[in-house]
Scaffold this motif. Structure first.
Motif, mmCIF file in Angstrom:
data_model
loop_
_atom_site.group_PDB
_atom_site.id
_atom_site.type_symbol
_atom_site.label_atom_id
_atom_site.label_comp_id
_atom_site.label_asym_id
_atom_site.label_seq_id
_atom_site.Cartn_x
_atom_site.Cartn_y
_atom_site.Cartn_z
ATOM 1 N N GLN A 215 5.565 4.224 -0.304
ATOM 2 C CA GLN A 215 5.733 5.588 -0.503
ATOM 3 C C GLN A 215 6.374 6.139 0.903
ATOM 4 N N THR A 216 7.289 7.074 0.840
ATOM 5 C CA THR A 216 7.616 8.051 1.921
ATOM 6 C C THR A 216 6.344 8.706 2.424
ATOM 7 N N GLY B 6 0.585 -1.237 -0.034
ATOM 8 C CA GLY B 6 -0.030 0.083 0.074
ATOM 9 C C GLY B 6 0.993 1.094 0.054
ATOM 10 N N SER B 7 0.437 2.475 -0.599
ATOM 11 C CA SER B 7 1.105 3.577 -0.522
ATOM 12 C C SER B 7 1.548 4.090 1.018
ATOM 13 N N ALA B 8 0.758 3.889 1.851
ATOM 14 C CA ALA B 8 0.783 4.135 3.197
ATOM 15 C C ALA B 8 0.519 2.925 3.868
ATOM 16 N N GLU B 9 1.372 2.279 4.718
ATOM 17 C CA GLU B 9 1.207 1.259 5.469
ATOM 18 C C GLU B 9 2.366 1.082 6.699
ATOM 19 N N LEU B 10 1.567 1.359 7.778
ATOM 20 C CA LEU B 10 2.765 1.570 8.805
ATOM 21 C C LEU B 10 2.424 0.102 9.935
ATOM 22 N N LYS B 11 3.538 -0.235 10.512
ATOM 23 C CA LYS B 11 3.554 -1.517 11.260
ATOM 24 C C LYS B 11 4.155 -0.966 12.556
#
Length: 241
Positions: free
Chosen positions: A120-121, A57-62
């Motif tokens: 993405q960053t 995904g473009s934005a995917e935080l874990k």
């Protein structure tokens, strides 16, 4: 002579028609035997298949709790490390629990690893989330100093979120050296996010999170916040720049 010619012409025409009829009969008979088959046919291979690759995904935080090692009495410095597996979207346990706190209390930091599993960053933001502020009782001068919900034991009746501050501290994922910290009131941090900088695809960043009760809190606020309970979660949000 004219009559004989007409008869001859009629006779020829009759023989011609009979010949055509006979040929039609022959074609009909041959066709029924399969001599004249279809003029097209097909042949096919087995089933082919292509699967597309899953994309991040473009934005995917874990997130994962970091393993903290305190300074050694023998001279070794403190450190933290991040696990290689087990990254999740949401943790089910908090970092600390405290009771009977008063001005001057500090939870210290609990350390977490944040991974950008996206493509993405993203710009990291930090908020307090799922805040529950409850009255646990009516004690001391709580009611006398203006707590009209004193003893109500209802969510949002408490005042502890007005005085407890949270701390967001970016740190080195190895040495725990802090890159500066931001402190903000729990209530205010719900709607005013803390800017935590950028995190690139695949990058892991580490943070120390804590809470404290400022020593300089006005006496009236301390009285109104007594015998209350505050619960919350720390939330990281990644926004594509």
């Amino acid at each position: 002579m004219a009559i004989i010619g007409a008869r001859r012409t009629t006779s020829v025409r009759r023989r011609y028609l009979i010949s055509l009829a006979a040929m039609g009969l022959i074609v009909s008979v041959l066709g029924s035997t399969g001599l004249f088959a279809a003029l097209s046919d097909t042949a096919r291979t087995g089933q082919n298949q292509i699967d597309s690759a899953p994309l991040a995904g473009s934005a995917e935080l874990k997130i994962q709790p970091a393993t903290y090692t305190p300074p050694s009495p023998l001279g070794g410095g403190e450190s933290i490390s991040c696990p290689l597996t087990g990254w999740v979207d949401d943790l089910t346990t908090g970092g600390f629990t405290a009771t009977s706190v008063q001005p001057g209390f500090d939870s210290g930091n609990t350390y977490y690893c944040i991974q950008n599993a996206g493509s993405q960053t993203v710009h990291l933001l930090g908020n307090t989330d799922s805040v529950i502020d409850v009255e646990n009782g009516c004690t001391g001068d709580e009611a006398l100093l203006g707590d009209t919900s004193c003893g109500g034991a209802l969510i949002e009746d408490g005042e502890l979120s007005d005085v407890i501050q949270v701390r967001w501290a970016p740190v080195s994922c190895v040495t725990v050296v802090s890159g500066g910290e931001t402190t903000i009131q729990i209530d205010g941090n719900e709607t005013a996010p803390v800017d935590l900088g950028l995190i690139a695809p695949g990058e892991i960043r580490c943070f120390g999170l804590g809470a404290f009760y400022p020593t300089v809190t006005p006496v009236d606020e301390v009285q109104r916040a007594q015998s209350d309970r505050i619960q919350w979660r720390f939330k990281f949000t990644g926004q594509v720049s």
